[in-house]
Design an enzyme around this catalytic site. Structure first.
Site, PDB file in Angstrom:
ATOM      1  N   ARG A  21      61.307  95.646  34.518  1.00 51.68           N
ATOM      2  CA  ARG A  21      61.925  96.571  35.485  1.00 51.68           C
ATOM      3  C   ARG A  21      62.493  95.830  36.675  1.00 51.68           C
ATOM      4  NH1 ARG A  21      57.923 100.346  33.480  1.00 51.68           N
ATOM      5  NH2 ARG A  21      56.260  99.413  34.713  1.00 51.68           N
ATOM      6  N   ASN A  41      42.050 101.034  24.926  1.00 52.35           N
ATOM      7  CA  ASN A  41      40.658 100.718  24.550  1.00 52.35           C
ATOM      8  C   ASN A  41      39.663 101.650  25.254  1.00 52.35           C
ATOM      9  OD1 ASN A  41      41.448  99.350  26.803  1.00 52.35           O
ATOM     10  ND2 ASN A  41      40.972  97.306  26.017  1.00 52.35           N
ATOM     11  N   CYS A  42      40.021 102.153  26.424  1.00 55.39           N
ATOM     12  CA  CYS A  42      39.102 103.064  27.131  1.00 55.39           C
ATOM     13  C   CYS A  42      38.912 104.374  26.358  1.00 55.39           C
ATOM     14  CB  CYS A  42      39.631 103.391  28.530  1.00 55.39           C
ATOM     15  SG  CYS A  42      39.979 101.920  29.495  1.00 55.39           S
ATOM     16  N   PRO A 275      50.599  75.990  39.535  1.00 55.95           N
ATOM     17  CA  PRO A 275      51.577  76.862  40.219  1.00 55.95           C
ATOM     18  C   PRO A 275      52.470  77.674  39.282  1.00 55.95           C
ATOM     19  CG  PRO A 275      52.161  74.532  40.463  1.00 55.95           C
ATOM     20  CD  PRO A 275      50.812  74.567  39.828  1.00 55.95           C
ATOM     21  N   ILE A 277      51.144  79.166  36.395  1.00 56.89           N
ATOM     22  CA  ILE A 277      50.295  79.974  35.503  1.00 56.89           C
ATOM     23  C   ILE A 277      49.518  81.019  36.316  1.00 56.89           C
ATOM     24  CG2 ILE A 277      48.474  79.948  33.757  1.00 56.89           C
ATOM     25  CD1 ILE A 277      49.171  77.097  33.090  1.00 56.89           C
ATOM     26  N   TYR A 278      49.657  82.258  35.890  1.00 55.32           N
ATOM     27  CA  TYR A 278      48.913  83.368  36.493  1.00 55.32           C
ATOM     28  C   TYR A 278      47.805  83.804  35.529  1.00 55.32           C
ATOM     29  CZ  TYR A 278      52.781  83.757  39.801  1.00 55.32           C
ATOM     30  OH  TYR A 278      53.704  83.490  40.777  1.00 55.32           O
ATOM     31  N   TYR A 429      39.760 123.183  51.356  1.00 50.42           N
ATOM     32  CA  TYR A 429      38.572 123.971  50.997  1.00 50.42           C
ATOM     33  C   TYR A 429      38.909 125.386  50.611  1.00 50.42           C
ATOM     34  CZ  TYR A 429      34.869 127.338  51.895  1.00 50.42           C
ATOM     35  OH  TYR A 429      34.027 128.398  51.779  1.00 50.42           O
TER      36      TYR A 429
HETATM   37  C1  LIG Z   1      35.356 100.798  24.557  1.00 46.52           C
HETATM   38  C2  LIG Z   1      35.875 100.457  25.918  1.00 46.52           C
HETATM   39  C3  LIG Z   1      35.951 101.446  26.878  1.00 46.52           C
HETATM   40  C4  LIG Z   1      36.403 101.129  28.158  1.00 46.52           C
HETATM   41  N1  LIG Z   1      36.489 102.131  29.072  1.00 46.52           N
HETATM   42  C5  LIG Z   1      36.925 101.850  30.306  1.00 46.52           C
HETATM   43  C6  LIG Z   1      37.050 102.871  31.268  1.00 46.52           C
HETATM   44  O1  LIG Z   1      36.768 104.033  30.985  1.00 46.52           O
HETATM   45  N2  LIG Z   1      37.472 102.535  32.504  1.00 46.52           N
HETATM   46  C7  LIG Z   1      37.812 101.255  32.828  1.00 46.52           C
HETATM   47  O2  LIG Z   1      38.221 101.013  33.973  1.00 46.52           O
HETATM   48  N3  LIG Z   1      37.731 100.266  31.934  1.00 46.52           N
HETATM   49  C8  LIG Z   1      37.300 100.524  30.689  1.00 46.52           C
HETATM   50  N4  LIG Z   1      37.217  99.521  29.768  1.00 46.52           N
HETATM   51  C9  LIG Z   1      37.547  98.149  30.177  1.00 46.52           C
HETATM   52  C10 LIG Z   1      39.046  97.881  30.116  1.00 46.52           C
HETATM   53  O3  LIG Z   1      39.536  98.297  28.882  1.00 46.52           O
HETATM   54  C11 LIG Z   1      39.306  96.402  30.322  1.00 46.52           C
HETATM   55  O4  LIG Z   1      38.805  96.041  31.574  1.00 46.52           O
HETATM   56  C12 LIG Z   1      40.792  96.082  30.283  1.00 46.52           C
HETATM   57  O5  LIG Z   1      41.330  96.407  29.031  1.00 46.52           O
HETATM   58  C13 LIG Z   1      41.015  94.592  30.542  1.00 46.52           C
HETATM   59  O6  LIG Z   1      42.365  94.290  30.441  1.00 46.52           O
HETATM   60  P1  LIG Z   1      42.807  92.823  30.031  1.00 46.52           P
HETATM   61  O7  LIG Z   1      44.290  92.819  29.983  1.00 46.52           O
HETATM   62  O8  LIG Z   1      42.137  91.842  30.878  1.00 46.52           O
HETATM   63  O9  LIG Z   1      42.208  92.612  28.582  1.00 46.52           O
HETATM   64  P2  LIG Z   1      42.420  93.461  27.263  1.00 46.52           P
HETATM   65  O10 LIG Z   1      42.979  94.789  27.548  1.00 46.52           O
HETATM   66  O11 LIG Z   1      41.135  93.398  26.531  1.00 46.52           O
HETATM   67  O12 LIG Z   1      43.499  92.627  26.479  1.00 46.52           O
HETATM   68  C14 LIG Z   1      43.269  91.294  26.132  1.00 46.52           C
HETATM   69  C15 LIG Z   1      44.046  90.992  24.883  1.00 46.52           C
HETATM   70  O13 LIG Z   1      44.215  89.589  24.783  1.00 46.52           O
HETATM   71  C16 LIG Z   1      44.218  89.248  23.417  1.00 46.52           C
HETATM   72  N5  LIG Z   1      43.917  87.824  23.306  1.00 46.52           N
HETATM   73  C17 LIG Z   1      42.787  87.193  23.677  1.00 46.52           C
HETATM   74  N6  LIG Z   1      42.900  85.871  23.455  1.00 46.52           N
HETATM   75  C18 LIG Z   1      44.121  85.657  22.913  1.00 46.52           C
HETATM   76  C19 LIG Z   1      44.810  84.515  22.463  1.00 46.52           C
HETATM   77  N7  LIG Z   1      44.265  83.300  22.505  1.00 46.52           N
HETATM   78  N8  LIG Z   1      46.061  84.663  21.977  1.00 46.52           N
HETATM   79  C20 LIG Z   1      46.649  85.881  21.921  1.00 46.52           C
HETATM   80  N9  LIG Z   1      46.033  87.005  22.327  1.00 46.52           N
HETATM   81  C21 LIG Z   1      44.790  86.895  22.829  1.00 46.52           C
HETATM   82  C22 LIG Z   1      43.131  90.128  22.841  1.00 46.52           C
HETATM   83  O14 LIG Z   1      43.323  90.310  21.443  1.00 46.52           O
HETATM   84  C23 LIG Z   1      43.313  91.414  23.618  1.00 46.52           C
HETATM   85  O15 LIG Z   1      44.076  92.357  22.889  1.00 46.52           O
HETATM   86  C24 LIG Z   1      36.792  99.807  28.473  1.00 46.52           C
HETATM   87  C25 LIG Z   1      36.732  98.810  27.505  1.00 46.52           C
HETATM   88  C26 LIG Z   1      36.278  99.128  26.236  1.00 46.52           C
HETATM   89  C27 LIG Z   1      36.216  98.044  25.189  1.00 46.52           C
END
Ligand SMILES: Cc1cc2nc3c(=O)[nH]c(=O)nc-3n(C[C@H](O)[C@H](O)[C@H](O)COP(=O)(O)OP(=O)(O)OC[C@H]3O[C@@H](n4cnc5c(N)ncnc54)[C@H](O)[C@@H]3O)c2cc1C
Length: 571
Positions: A21, A41-42, A275, A277-278, A429
């Protein structure tokens, strides 16, 4: 400018979309090792429980859709196996055929998330021991359910474990929770978690606190779990939910700085020690809002916001994430539990002392006007500095309106509010939604009263801890049939002025009513009669019985406050 993003779900997908965007000309490549990018995933626990019926609803953006709508090159089943910082490339393995190739980048974003911990327990590799992190995990669990699974054990009572337990129960299974700690939902303090323990038990969930799993054994048609106590339980399916570990291997191998909590160290702009890599999301180690020390909070809100911050900075818009407050909420059957900021356990671990460094207000309040049908009390706990200027954190457990109150307090904290500001906040309220004095206002009033010495609350376990205490029960005669503490002196509030001299002034008098309101009024009477050692039992008999769940007799706990309590203002 070419940006490569490792991980295509919460933080990664947000970063990619925001970047597009901001810059129509940017080249954006997302490398995701799983079968899906950008899935919810949530929502997985609710898919298992059948609340989310259609699996496709969990797929937020298919790769083709992201490519079509955002012109982003999304490659699923592509795993990054190395980051080559000098060459500014990543080594990628195609999981279809194992082939490897190098992809160059100008800027790299690591959003690799976290993985569920699998402790080295004998038998843990049984196919019946599942985790719940990905869609294929959910598919595997669904298959067990379709094959007539009847008994489930959830190992770990954190928020994912609790959601899994509720949803397996909803799917018709008998559910046990095995938790090594003495409570579920660790962000809550123990006494608040007791409200969940009581509720889980009331729903028929078999709760094993303070027990670990010593061994899993596969039997013919089920798994057998031997607990640390020696107790055996059987399960058709086990959900392992004992915490997560940041996926920091790539970063570590590439020599990026790792923080003391094990996450990738980042600055406020989500920039790592390199610098170009995030790092964002569960893998990044950020700052804690309350204490400004390193924090790992694996939640979706921070991950999404951090992805946006990284994209802004890559596009040349200076942006900072700030800090993480740990605001979280979970539904546990009919209850909701929510937290923001620090809990009392954390304050104690930092050496902070109640009365010297911080104070506690615990109140029980209706989420909406008591006279409007359906009001069921919620319990709120507030931790604040002894000058009232800093709010350390809050916890709320209740049936309705918990989300609104925790977010109000969390927002107030973020904006630097004091407890005196909570008292002044103006809430929309009308009787179905709130009271003329909202529970958050009440917390502010009570905190102010504590700080000005108008009232003192004792600890939830003070009656057992203080040997020279005298419990004064100010409820009406009829209420004692529901519950009364052995040895308590009973003087109804309306008779207290006349009968105060019956009380032993040398004792620490702990006053209890149904939810704490009449006890506060009684305390004011006694204090103005010259009683010096008087405190109110927070949340009254209702809170006492819930916090002493498992310790007092097991008559049903009446959730509603007595009529008198609804009418007498707490302030
Ligand atoms: C069942 C469940 C319920 C949840 N419920 C909640 C909720 O209700 N509220 C809330 O705030 N949080 C919740 N969470 C937590 C939330 O989903 C995570 O905090 C959030 O998804 C993290 O985002 P992320 O981008 O860091 O990682 P993710 O969303 O996990 O994404 C990381 C991705 O990186 C990929 N990956 C890893 N290593 C590599 C690699 N070497 N090469 C390529 N790809 C790679 C993985 O396959 C994965 O798909 C929940 C999590 C789960 C599992």
């Amino acid at each position: 400018m070419k940006t490569v993003i490792i991980g295509g779900v919460a933080g990664g997908a947000t970063c990619a979309a925001r970047l597009r965007r901001l810059d129509e000309n940017a080249q954006i490549v997302v490398l995701e090792r799983g079968n899906y990018n950008s899935f919810a995933n949530c929502g997985l626990p609710y898919y298992i429980g059948g609340i989310i019926e259609d699996r496709d609803d969990l797929l937020l953006q298919a790769p083709e859709e992201m490519s079509r709508k955002f012109n982003i090159d999304v490659r699923i089943r592509h795993e990054v196996v190395a980051i080559n910082r000098e060459k500014k490339t990543v080594t990628v393995r195609r999981l279809e055929n194992g082939e490897q190739y190098e992809e160059s980048y100008d800027k790299l974003v690591i959003s690799t998330g976290s993985s569920p911990i699998r402790p080295p327990i004998p038998g843990i590799d049984s196919p019946r021991v599942c985790t719940l992190t990905t869609l294929p995990d959910a598919d595997a669990i669904k298959t067990f359910l379709q094959n007539n699974a009847r008994r489930a054990v959830v190992v770990g009572g954190g928020f994912i474990g609790l959601e899994a337990a509720e949803n397996l129960h909803r799917a018709g299974l008998e559910v046990s929770i095995v938790e090594l700690g003495n409570q579920v939902m660790p962000p809550l303090d123990f006494e608040m978690a007791q409200l969940l323990h009581q509720h889980l038990a009331s729903k028929g969930v078999d709760l094993h606190l303070g027990e670990g799993v010593a061994e899993f054994s596969d039997r013919d048609r089920f798994a057998e779990l031997r607990l640390s106590s020696g107790r055996m339980i059987e399960a058709d399916i086990v959900i392992l939910s004992v915490g997560v570990r940041p996926n920091n291997k790539l970063a570590r191998a590439a020599g990026l700085k790792i923080g003391e909590r094990g996450g990738i160290a980042v600055d406020e702009n989500m920039l790592t020690s390199d610098p170009d890599i995030y790092a964002v999301g569960d893998v990044a180690e950020v700052r804690d809002f309350v204490f400004d020390d390193p924090a790992m909070v694996p939640l979706a809100g921070p991950a999404n916001k951090q992805g946006r911050v990284a994209a802004n900075n890559i596009a040349g818009i200076k942006d900072s994430f700030g800090a993480v407050q740990g605001s979280a909420i979970v539904r546990v059957f009919d209850l909701t539990a929510a937290v923001t900021g620090a809990n009392e356990k954390q304050l104690a671990r930092r050496g902070l002392v109640r009365g010297r460094d911080y104070e506690v207000a615990i109140i029980t309040q209706n989420p909406h006007a008591g006279y409007y049908p359906g009001a069921r009390p919620m319990t709120l706990k507030l931790l604040f500095s002894t000058n009232g200027k800093k709010i350390f954190g809050a916890q709320i457990v209740g049936r309705e309106g918990v989300d609104k109150r925790i977010d109000t307090i969390g927002t107030a904290m973020r904006l630097g509010a004091s407890v005196f500001d909570l008292a002044k906040l103006e809430f929309a309220y009308s009787p179905p939604y709130s009271s003329a004095k909202d529970p958050v206002n009440m917390l502010g009033f009570v905190a102010g009263n504590i700080l000005s010495g108008k009232v003192r609350f004792c600890d939830w376990d003070a009656i057992e801890k203080i040997s020279d205490s005298l419990v004064l029960n100010v409820r009406e005669e009829g209420e004692l049939r529901a519950f009364s503490l052995p040895g308590a002196v009973h003087i109804p509030l309306g008779e207290l002025r006349r009968r105060a001299d019956e009380l032993d002034n040398s004792k620490h008098i702990i006053i209890m009513c149904a939810i704490g309101v009449r006890a506060y009024n009684a305390a004011r009477i006694l204090m103005q009669c010259g009683f010096e050692n008087v405190s109110v039992y927070p949340g009254g008999a209702l809170f006492y019985r819930l916090t002493h769940y498992g310790k007092t007799e097991s008559r049903p706990i009446h959730p509603g406050p007595a009529a008198e309590d609804k009418q007498i203002p707490l302030t």
